[in-house]
Scaffold this motif. Sequence first.
Motif, mmCIF file in Angstrom:
data_model
loop_
_atom_site.group_PDB
_atom_site.id
_atom_site.type_symbol
_atom_site.label_atom_id
_atom_site.label_comp_id
_atom_site.label_asym_id
_atom_site.label_seq_id
_atom_site.Cartn_x
_atom_site.Cartn_y
_atom_site.Cartn_z
ATOM 1 N N PRO A 152 0.848 -1.251 -0.152
ATOM 2 C CA PRO A 152 -0.079 -0.176 0.194
ATOM 3 C C PRO A 152 0.825 1.317 0.103
ATOM 4 C CG PRO A 152 0.025 -1.133 2.179
ATOM 5 C CD PRO A 152 0.707 -1.891 1.097
ATOM 6 N N VAL A 153 0.291 2.447 -0.215
ATOM 7 C CA VAL A 153 1.064 3.687 -0.416
ATOM 8 C C VAL A 153 1.636 4.007 0.809
ATOM 9 C CG1 VAL A 153 -0.111 4.438 -2.414
ATOM 10 C CG2 VAL A 153 -0.884 5.016 -0.007
ATOM 11 N N TYR A 154 1.179 3.684 2.112
ATOM 12 C CA TYR A 154 1.446 4.098 3.303
ATOM 13 C C TYR A 154 2.615 3.078 3.936
ATOM 14 C CZ TYR A 154 -2.474 0.734 4.324
ATOM 15 O OH TYR A 154 -3.068 -0.284 4.322
ATOM 16 N N PHE A 155 3.088 2.049 3.023
ATOM 17 C CA PHE A 155 4.018 1.130 3.373
ATOM 18 C C PHE A 155 5.678 1.651 2.974
ATOM 19 C CE2 PHE A 155 7.280 -2.083 2.924
ATOM 20 C CZ PHE A 155 7.092 -2.961 3.704
ATOM 21 N N VAL A 156 6.262 2.051 4.096
ATOM 22 C CA VAL A 156 7.493 2.685 3.752
ATOM 23 C C VAL A 156 8.635 1.825 4.631
ATOM 24 C CG1 VAL A 156 9.191 4.685 3.938
ATOM 25 C CG2 VAL A 156 6.868 4.888 3.348
ATOM 26 N N GLN A 157 9.399 1.012 3.797
ATOM 27 C CA GLN A 157 10.252 -0.040 4.369
ATOM 28 C C GLN A 157 11.069 0.602 5.817
ATOM 29 O OE1 GLN A 157 10.451 -3.428 3.576
ATOM 30 N NE2 GLN A 157 11.532 -3.974 5.633
ATOM 31 N N ASP A 158 10.807 0.033 6.894
ATOM 32 C CA ASP A 158 11.434 0.368 8.074
ATOM 33 C C ASP A 158 11.445 1.970 8.500
ATOM 34 O OD1 ASP A 158 12.351 -2.190 8.538
ATOM 35 O OD2 ASP A 158 14.115 -2.087 7.441
ATOM 36 N N VAL A 159 10.395 2.644 8.018
ATOM 37 C CA VAL A 159 10.401 4.021 8.492
ATOM 38 C C VAL A 159 10.353 4.264 9.836
ATOM 39 C CG1 VAL A 159 7.634 4.192 8.495
ATOM 40 C CG2 VAL A 159 9.010 6.093 7.939
ATOM 41 N N GLU A 217 -11.222 2.687 8.760
ATOM 42 C CA GLU A 217 -10.672 2.103 7.652
ATOM 43 C C GLU A 217 -9.459 1.294 8.469
ATOM 44 O OE1 GLU A 217 -7.376 3.337 4.186
ATOM 45 O OE2 GLU A 217 -8.831 4.690 4.879
ATOM 46 N N ARG A 218 -9.116 -0.170 7.806
ATOM 47 C CA ARG A 218 -8.051 -0.947 8.543
ATOM 48 C C ARG A 218 -6.959 -0.711 7.731
ATOM 49 N NH1 ARG A 218 -8.362 -5.045 12.206
ATOM 50 N NH2 ARG A 218 -10.374 -4.979 13.368
ATOM 51 N N LEU A 219 -6.004 -0.597 8.310
ATOM 52 C CA LEU A 219 -4.611 -0.588 7.853
ATOM 53 C C LEU A 219 -3.744 -1.963 8.139
ATOM 54 C CD1 LEU A 219 -3.377 2.945 8.263
ATOM 55 C CD2 LEU A 219 -4.553 2.294 6.566
ATOM 56 N N GLN A 220 -3.664 -2.840 7.169
ATOM 57 C CA GLN A 220 -3.067 -4.141 7.273
ATOM 58 C C GLN A 220 -1.511 -3.881 7.372
ATOM 59 O OE1 GLN A 220 -4.820 -7.745 5.877
ATOM 60 N NE2 GLN A 220 -2.957 -9.206 6.460
ATOM 61 N N VAL A 221 -0.642 -3.527 8.104
ATOM 62 C CA VAL A 221 0.661 -3.242 7.929
ATOM 63 C C VAL A 221 1.347 -3.625 9.292
ATOM 64 C CG1 VAL A 221 0.160 -0.861 8.173
ATOM 65 C CG2 VAL A 221 2.190 -1.598 7.055
ATOM 66 N N ASP A 222 2.471 -3.801 9.214
ATOM 67 C CA ASP A 222 3.368 -3.859 10.532
ATOM 68 C C ASP A 222 3.657 -2.414 10.668
ATOM 69 O OD1 ASP A 222 5.617 -3.955 12.481
ATOM 70 O OD2 ASP A 222 5.941 -5.989 11.883
ATOM 71 N N ILE A 223 3.514 -2.108 12.134
ATOM 72 C CA ILE A 223 3.747 -0.510 12.595
ATOM 73 C C ILE A 223 5.039 -0.152 12.195
ATOM 74 C CG2 ILE A 223 3.804 0.913 14.418
ATOM 75 C CD1 ILE A 223 2.061 -1.104 16.000
ATOM 76 N N GLN A 224 6.214 -0.961 11.970
ATOM 77 C CA GLN A 224 7.471 -0.660 11.620
ATOM 78 C C GLN A 224 7.592 0.196 10.395
ATOM 79 O OE1 GLN A 224 10.283 -3.825 12.398
ATOM 80 N NE2 GLN A 224 11.691 -3.368 10.911
ATOM 81 N N HIS A 225 6.465 -0.092 9.395
ATOM 82 C CA HIS A 225 6.764 -0.013 8.092
ATOM 83 C C HIS A 225 5.379 1.275 7.925
ATOM 84 C CE1 HIS A 225 9.493 -3.017 7.670
ATOM 85 N NE2 HIS A 225 8.331 -3.919 7.862
ATOM 86 N N LEU A 226 4.732 1.561 8.772
ATOM 87 C CA LEU A 226 3.645 2.482 8.472
ATOM 88 C C LEU A 226 4.092 4.088 8.524
ATOM 89 C CD1 LEU A 226 0.570 3.318 8.272
ATOM 90 C CD2 LEU A 226 0.555 3.033 10.959
ATOM 91 N N CYS A 227 3.662 4.514 7.367
ATOM 92 C CA CYS A 227 3.977 6.252 7.204
ATOM 93 C C CYS A 227 2.728 6.870 7.196
ATOM 94 C CB CYS A 227 4.633 6.442 6.054
ATOM 95 S SG CYS A 227 5.431 8.109 5.833
ATOM 96 N N LEU A 228 2.348 7.236 8.523
ATOM 97 C CA LEU A 228 1.003 7.695 8.535
ATOM 98 C C LEU A 228 0.663 9.027 7.504
ATOM 99 C CD1 LEU A 228 0.288 7.892 12.230
ATOM 100 C CD2 LEU A 228 -0.853 6.456 10.557
#
Length: 460
Positions: free
Chosen positions: A73-80, A222-233
């Motif tokens: 997803p667009v809000y996934f940023v590796q290790d942000v 809205e659900r965001l299925q992502v690890d918090i480690q990679h979540l860019c709000l």
Amino acid sequence: PRPGSCAYFVERKKRFCRMIPAPGRRFCGEHGQQEEGNDRKRIPCPLDPKHTVYEDQLQKHLKKCNSREKAKPVYFVQDVNAGLKDVAEIPEKQVPISSLSKEELENLIVKLKKASNGLELHLEEQILSHQALQEALNDPKNGESAFKHLKQQASILGNMEKLHLLGPGRCFVEFGAGRGKLSHWVDVALQNVENVQFLLVERATTRFKVDGKHKRRDSVFERLQVDIQHLCLNKVPILEKKKLPVVGIGKHLCGAATDLALTCLVESYTACCGGENEEPAPKRSRTDKTEVDSNSSADNESNKDNCKPVAGIVIALCCHHKCDWTHYVGREFFKSVGLGPVEFNYFQRMSSWATCGMRETTTKASTSEESEDHTNDTEEHEQTFSSTEKVSDTLQGILTVEERKEIGYLCKRLIDHGRIEYLQQRGYKAALQYYTESAVSLENVLLTAVPSPSLIPEPT
């Protein structure tokens, strides 16, 4: 077997398979080799060996397998939000506590007590409630486990109300949302409030979600299925569009997940106030911050439209033994009291002594409290606590149960104090308090933080 279901008996589960076979067949595809005359070979799926596939249909299966890698997803940023980038600072090998000599263990305890000296170890009680949950709390149909969860949720909402975080023009981000019960009750509490949205962050797929209960037009879920480690709000479309101030919430956010959530809110998200492509601002004292703010008011005015600060943070802490030095936000505090990653790794493991107590009855209480919202984690919790008990058996001649519990408590408070200092250095008024009785939950500490009033925009 059930009518119309597969006729294969699964020995491991002591029941028949519940898959539906193709018309005219007795067995499903997984167990199709039991069918007479079926000589097609099945092989483990290379993406997930827990299931099999016909070898001659492998390529077709790989294109639709649920375990295939999906587009990010667009809000996934590796290790942000990953924190520490210098792997040289991380100890290579963790030495088991059971292998420490008596002198080494005593040395470690001396370091712990010295670092804890002067810290506020006796927390205030803020056991509150909220009208939104009164009907559910008084419902006799709820069992003991559900009642305990409701009491905790009611107190969390009561603390949010006390901090003036329940109001219009807010986006509530629930980290480690699970079934979404905490967001559900916040929504109930705000049933007459406009312009409210909810983001439920959970890395795993979740059964029995309560999201479908929210039919109000004024709130958006809205659900965001992502690890918090990679979540860019910053990149979540609904936040980009509405630009609402965020309230970060969580109930029993395990170990490192709390640190990742704090980094997500305080650094990677708030950094947008200084410009979209700029690095997060360095730590400053409150005096320095005031001076810088007065010198850069023009810049702040120009960035006002893009600034989406955090209005507040309310997180019920849990499982300090799952913390990780790499993600821990209080590393600077640990260094300031002469501690480092080696001591941290011992302290985070010793922190479990505060709640497990090395006794079977307490262990069961610790794991059962999570059963409603974290059913998938139950086995993991049980394994962690049982391994802790094995370690503690070797310490019987060195420390009593009460001494171990006291040391575990000190470890928890030391780790939490690092989080408080981290938030304070970034201009937040942060605090720890007991939000429920230990009989309700052994993990009964709530972390709250609100920024200075100048950082919170007026609700829209």
